[in-house]
Each structure stands twice: as C-alpha cells, then as structure tokens.
Design a protein around this motif. Structure first.
Motif, PDB file in Angstrom:
ATOM      1  N   VAL A 363       1.023  -1.152  -0.028  1.00 42.63           N
ATOM      2  CA  VAL A 363      -0.003  -0.120   0.172  1.00 42.63           C
ATOM      3  C   VAL A 363       0.831   1.189  -0.112  1.00 42.63           C
ATOM      4  CG1 VAL A 363      -1.730   1.426   1.242  1.00 42.63           C
ATOM      5  CG2 VAL A 363      -1.741  -1.246   1.290  1.00 42.63           C
ATOM      6  N   ALA A 364       0.870   2.227  -1.059  1.00 39.57           N
ATOM      7  CA  ALA A 364       1.494   3.270  -1.101  1.00 39.57           C
ATOM      8  C   ALA A 364       0.556   4.531  -1.012  1.00 39.57           C
ATOM      9  CB  ALA A 364       2.357   3.411  -2.283  1.00 39.57           C
ATOM     10  N   VAL A 365       0.592   5.229  -0.212  1.00 36.71           N
ATOM     11  CA  VAL A 365      -0.267   6.468  -0.142  1.00 36.71           C
ATOM     12  C   VAL A 365       0.402   7.730   0.190  1.00 36.71           C
ATOM     13  CG1 VAL A 365      -1.877   5.047   1.117  1.00 36.71           C
ATOM     14  CG2 VAL A 365      -0.561   6.438   2.520  1.00 36.71           C
ATOM     15  N   VAL A 366      -0.027   9.057  -0.319  1.00 34.58           N
ATOM     16  CA  VAL A 366       0.444  10.034  -0.077  1.00 34.58           C
ATOM     17  C   VAL A 366      -0.796  11.428   0.164  1.00 34.58           C
ATOM     18  CG1 VAL A 366       1.111  11.018  -2.500  1.00 34.58           C
ATOM     19  CG2 VAL A 366       2.113  12.140  -0.752  1.00 34.58           C
ATOM     20  N   GLY A 367      -0.607  12.241   0.986  1.00 37.61           N
ATOM     21  CA  GLY A 367      -1.674  13.113   0.977  1.00 37.61           C
ATOM     22  C   GLY A 367      -2.772  12.796   1.752  1.00 37.61           C
ATOM     23  N   VAL A 414      -6.010  20.259  -8.371  1.00 40.13           N
ATOM     24  CA  VAL A 414      -4.832  19.923  -8.020  1.00 40.13           C
ATOM     25  C   VAL A 414      -5.138  18.627  -7.311  1.00 40.13           C
ATOM     26  CG1 VAL A 414      -3.665  22.111  -8.077  1.00 40.13           C
ATOM     27  CG2 VAL A 414      -4.714  21.220  -5.983  1.00 40.13           C
ATOM     28  N   VAL A 415      -4.050  17.711  -7.541  1.00 37.18           N
ATOM     29  CA  VAL A 415      -4.161  16.576  -6.902  1.00 37.18           C
ATOM     30  C   VAL A 415      -4.002  16.614  -5.039  1.00 37.18           C
ATOM     31  CG1 VAL A 415      -3.412  13.944  -6.461  1.00 37.18           C
ATOM     32  CG2 VAL A 415      -3.277  15.270  -8.672  1.00 37.18           C
ATOM     33  N   LEU A 416      -4.952  16.104  -4.414  1.00 40.67           N
ATOM     34  CA  LEU A 416      -4.677  16.171  -2.770  1.00 40.67           C
ATOM     35  C   LEU A 416      -4.342  14.954  -2.102  1.00 40.67           C
ATOM     36  CD1 LEU A 416      -8.220  17.824  -2.060  1.00 40.67           C
ATOM     37  CD2 LEU A 416      -5.841  18.993  -2.104  1.00 40.67           C
ATOM     38  N   GLY A 417      -4.324  13.774  -2.945  1.00 42.95           N
ATOM     39  CA  GLY A 417      -3.850  12.475  -2.258  1.00 42.95           C
ATOM     40  C   GLY A 417      -4.130  11.430  -3.241  1.00 42.95           C
ATOM     41  N   ALA A 432       3.435  10.613  -7.470  1.00 44.34           N
ATOM     42  CA  ALA A 432       2.569  11.191  -6.819  1.00 44.34           C
ATOM     43  C   ALA A 432       2.569  12.144  -5.803  1.00 44.34           C
ATOM     44  CB  ALA A 432       1.377  10.170  -5.957  1.00 44.34           C
ATOM     45  N   THR A 433       3.919  11.883  -4.914  1.00 45.86           N
ATOM     46  CA  THR A 433       4.296  12.850  -4.131  1.00 45.86           C
ATOM     47  C   THR A 433       4.382  14.305  -4.565  1.00 45.86           C
ATOM     48  OG1 THR A 433       5.349  11.175  -2.707  1.00 45.86           O
ATOM     49  CG2 THR A 433       5.936  13.355  -2.063  1.00 45.86           C
ATOM     50  N   ILE A 434       5.331  14.112  -5.710  1.00 43.09           N
ATOM     51  CA  ILE A 434       5.656  15.221  -6.385  1.00 43.09           C
ATOM     52  C   ILE A 434       4.339  16.116  -6.929  1.00 43.09           C
ATOM     53  CG2 ILE A 434       6.867  16.232  -8.394  1.00 43.09           C
ATOM     54  CD1 ILE A 434       8.950  13.998  -8.215  1.00 43.09           C
TER      55      ILE A 434
END
Ligand SMILES: Cc1cc2nc3c(=O)[nH]c(=O)nc-3n(C[C@H](O)[C@H](O)[C@H](O)COP(=O)(O)OP(=O)(O)OC[C@H]3O[C@@H](n4cnc5c(N)ncnc54)[C@H](O)[C@@H]3O)c2cc1C
Length: 478
Positions: A363-367, A414-417, A432-434
């Motif tokens: 599982v990889a998540v950001v935001g 814009v992408v929040l997460g 995704a983080t960028i």
C-alpha cells in the motif's frame, strides 16, 4: 564541561541528520547516544522488517510469472533469510555510523543524556559522567517505543515488541499479533512467509487510517498467506504459560501462540530526559512550532518521532534537514525562512506525507484520503482505477491485482492525495508525492507522459477518469 553550538540527544536517523545539517552550516555539534548510532530504523524497525519479508516476497512474485514459477523447485530458506537480515543490520554493530560521525567532525558521547537546565546536558556513560553545554540549541531526537497495551497480564506475559520481532534468530511456530496498523501488517507478512502460524488481532480492521479499500486488500493478502485475522476483536486478558501465551478474547474464546507481538501504537521516549528541569512535563510527546522548536523554549528542539508529527523515518529526516538548517541560521543571525514551504519549516508534514506499507499487496499513500479531504472542507472529486488494467501491471505478474485512487480538489484542479494498492506500487509513489507537493495543475499533468508499458500509465488512466480540463480552465490557469 565541554561546550558545543548544538547538542543532539539521540543518534537515530533523525538525530544524525539534524547534527549533519547543523555541522554543514558551520556549527560545532555533539550527539549523545545511549545505544546504537543509527537508532531504531537501522537496527529494529524499517531495515530489518523489510529484510525479513523481502525473500518470501520475491519468491511469491516469481510464482506469479509463468515461466519463472516452473523454475522454482524449493521452499523459502528461512536461515538464509535471517542471515540476510543480520547482514543488513550489520549484526547490530554501529561501526559504520560511528565512523561517519567522526568523518564529518561530529563528537559522539555514548551514554544516557539528560537535560539538567537550560542548554545543559549530562551524559551518563560507561566511562563516567560528562557535562555538556550548548551555546545555541539542544535537539531532542529520542524517538519512540512500543506501546504496551493496558490489558491484564500483558506486561507479565513479556510480549515481543518490534525489537524482538525484528531481531529474532528463529521463527516461532505460532505468533499472535496485537494491532492492525503498518507494523502488524508487515510483520504478519514476514512471519507468515516463514511458515509461522500467524493470528492478527485488530480492534477495528487493518490500516484504519487509510482508504478502506487498502485495508481490505491487505486483509485479503494476509488471508491468502494463511494468516487468521480476527477483527473487530477485544483482548481482555493475557497469560504466559508453559505452552505459550494465552490470549483471552472478549467473545470468550482463547488463542494460544508461542509468542505475542504488540504492534498497536508508540509512546514517546521523553520520560527520563530531565525535561522537568526546564519546566516541561516528561513522558509526553513534545509540542513544536513549524521550525521544530519546542513551544515556549527558544533553545530546545524536538525532531522526528519525539514530536509525534509523523512517525516515519523519511519524514523525520525531512524535519531534521529543516531543524539543522534553522538552528545554524539562528545561531548566525541569518534570515529564517519560515513561511509555508520555506527552507526552515516542515510544511509537508501536514498534507503531503508519503507512506508505504510493505505488505503483499503493498500500500502506498500520499496526502489526504477522500474522507480527510472532505473533512478539511475541500470540494473533492475521487477517481478510482483498477490497476490490473494497465499493461505494465499485466506484464509484471499474471493475474496482477491492484487498485488506485486519486483525490482531486475540484476548485483548484490539483491532486490532494493518492492511494495505490498492488505489488511493487511503492516505486510509483514518488510521482504522486511530487504532484501533491508541487500542486501541479491537472491540465499540466496531462503533459507528463508515462512511458509504455510501465505501471505509471496508471496516471494517464486516472487523468482520463478525471476528464481533460476544458480550454477555459487551462487558459486561465496558465
Ligand atoms: C517495525 C517498524 C517498522 C518501521 N518501518 C518503517 C519504514 O519502513 N519506513 C519509515 O519511514 N519508518 C518506519 N518505521 C518508523 C521509524 O522506525 C521511526 O519513525 C524512526 O526510527 C524515527 O527516528 P528517530 O531518529 O526519531 O528515532 P529512533 O530511530 O528511535 O532513534 C532515537 C535514538 O535515540 C536514542 N535515545 C533515546 N533516549 C536517549 C537518551 N536519553 N540519551 C541518549 N540517547 C537516547 C535511542 O537509543 C535511539 O538510538 C518503522 C517503525 C517500526 C516500529
């Protein structure tokens, strides 16, 4: 009494980085470490846990590629896996990190550090006490320890924490794991891979703070490895007897396992730090401002796990770079860049934290999750995509299963997460983080073309799912 510009208490990954940045900024620095230079991450957490699960993981992945799977004729070699882990932790010797400190001119004091007054630290080492004074700052980087749940019999049952689980020299026949977060998921994956009978006891499902589909996929993955997942469950009593640890559950049943691992939260290591000498209650997380300075104390910083902002090595090291730099800037009377996203603040801690759970699937998540974004008052659009439909994923493994979610701020486009679930999705996360940190407008992301046939083509599918912004939006945003 020895005097330095900065004294760092705790030489985990965070303390090392605070010290390094401040030294690069021209300050004289001492670090105090009571155990191993390198801290939990290197010796009892990130590194050994990933080393423990990687071998079985590689084998399972090979099993899912026709042509490769026919070549596999044996089982996982558990002693070789444990030996590989021993190599990664350098047999719990910290010579490499100690040499590095010396090479960059940072003095190491081995022993327990305790604050005795403003900018003063007493080190109780095996060679006797050393009194240190800081001209400018003291940074507390003492990390965290496993929470031992307040359940009757728990302490006397001598449960494993992450330290015993990551340094074990043999796999127990059975292991009960109390907890449902990342630590529980990863160590359940590792020990199930060794053939240990694993039971996970989670109060409220797996990975509860993430998108619900992530925890569901991890539960399915663990069950496929033979893990018994009990959730929701209440453990009401624990007792270690001759045949193992007996766990009494709220429904009246009992589970017996050779070992019990607690992986249900962390507590701060600030209890024996002399904080009372400067008017701060010990034993609590340290509350810091945006420059990682303990509120109300202009000479005292708390960085990494100790401040409870984000309990992750990479995020602690990010804070450490900001803290080391701001300590040097303040010491020299230079400008402090403390506006959001400035050099001396850790803005990403609030809404752009990447996190990977190395279970199978990963599982990889950001935001932000969709729910968190809505609670933050955003007008949100959610785009879901079945990762198994991307050519790169189909090629990666036969029957590849995965899922992705992009959470978009409808007003700003814009992408929040982003949440990614599937094998090897960890390596997709930085893109995704960028996007999240850079607040890259969706219309510009359309021009970031993913190579074919990689799993990154997922981005194209997510953007198609969102819909190409119209010319009017694109024009004004440009
Ligand atoms: C099983 C597990 C797996 C993990 N996996 C990951 C992962 O894959 N990726 C990730 O980013 N994070 C992971 N983490 C989290 C990560 O380990 C921590 O966030 C990280 O170690 C925090 O670094 P730190 O320097 O703040 O603290 P620590 O690494 O705990 O270092 C603190 C140091 O301070 C020393 N110390 C404490 N008190 C004193 C004192 N009074 N005097 C002198 N020295 C003192 C300690 O001995 C220690 O060396 C994992 C955690 C666990 C439990």
């Amino acid at each position: 009494m020895a005097t330095y510009d900065l004294i760092v208490i705790g030489a985990g990954p965070v303390g090392e980085n605070v010290a390094d940045r401040a030294a690069q900024g021209g300050l004289s620095v001492a670090v105090v470490e009571q155990e191993l230079v390198g801290g939990s991450c290197s010796f009892w957490a990130c590194i050994p846990s990933k080393a423990l699960l990687r071998s079985a993981n590689a084998l399972q992945h090979a099993h899912s590629v026709d042509g490769a799977k026919q070549a596999i004729t044996g089982e996982l070699d558990v002693p070789a896996t444990l030996a590989r882990r021993n190599w990664f932790v350098n047999d719990w010797q910290d010579g490499g990190d100690v040499d590095w400190l010396e090479s960059v001119g940072i003095d190491l004091y081995r022993g327990h550090g305790r604050i005795t007054g403003e900018r003063r630290v007493l080190v109780n080492g095996s060679d006797g006490p050393s009194e240190l004074e800081a001209r400018h700052a003291v940074a507390v980087c003492t990390g965290s320890a496993s929470l031992i749940p307040d359940i009757p019999g728990m302490v006397d049952a001598r449960p494993w924490t992450n330290r015993e689980a990551t340094s074990a020299q043999h796999a127990p026949s059975s292991l009960a794991i109390f907890g449902g977060g990342a630590v529980a998921a990863e160590l359940a994956t590792a020990y199930a891979g060794f053939g240990t009978t694993v039971t996970v006891l989670a109060r409220s499902g797996m990975l509860g703070r993430m998108e619900p589909f992530a925890g569901e996929a991890v539960e399915r993955g663990l069950r496929a490895l033979g893990v018994d997942i009990r959730t929701p469950v209440a453990v009401v009593g624990v007792e270690r007897l001759a045949d193992g640890v007996h766990l009494s559950l709220g429904d009246g049943t009992t589970i017996i396992a050779e070992e019990l691992l607690v992986g249900a939260g962390r507590v701060p290591r600030t209890g024996d730090l002399g904080l009372e000498s400067v008017g701060i209650k010990g034993g609590d997380w340290l509350d810091v401002d945006e420059t990682l300075r303990v509120k109300g104390h202009d000479w005292l910083y708390a960085v990494g796990d100790a401040n409870n902002r984000v309990l992750q090595t990479h995020q602690g090291k990010y804070q450490a770079r900001a803290a080391g730099d701001v300590i040097a800037a303040r010491a020299k009377g230079q400008h402090v860049d403390d506006l959001p996203w400035g050099t001396h603040v850790a803005t990403a801690d609030h809404a752009a934290v990447p996190h990977v759970v190395f279970s199978d699937p990963q599982v990889a998540v950001v935001g932000l999750t969709a729910d968190q974004a809505r609670k933050a008052g955003k007008r949100v659009r959610v785009v879901d995509y079945d990762l198994s439909s991307v050519s790169g994923a189909e090629l990666h493994a036969d029957g590849y299963a995965g899922q992705a979610r992009m959470v978009v701020d409808e007003d700003r486009e814009v992408v929040l997460g982003v949440t990614l679930v599937g094998r090897e999705v960890a390596e997709l996360l930085h893109a995704a983080t960028i996007a999240v940190v850079g607040e890259v407008p969706i219309h510009r992301l359309w021009h970031a073309v993913p190579a074919f046939p990689t799993m990154s083509e997922l981005w194209l599918r997510l953007l198609e799912g969102f819909g190409r912004p119209g010319p009017a939006i694109a024009t004004t945003a440009r």
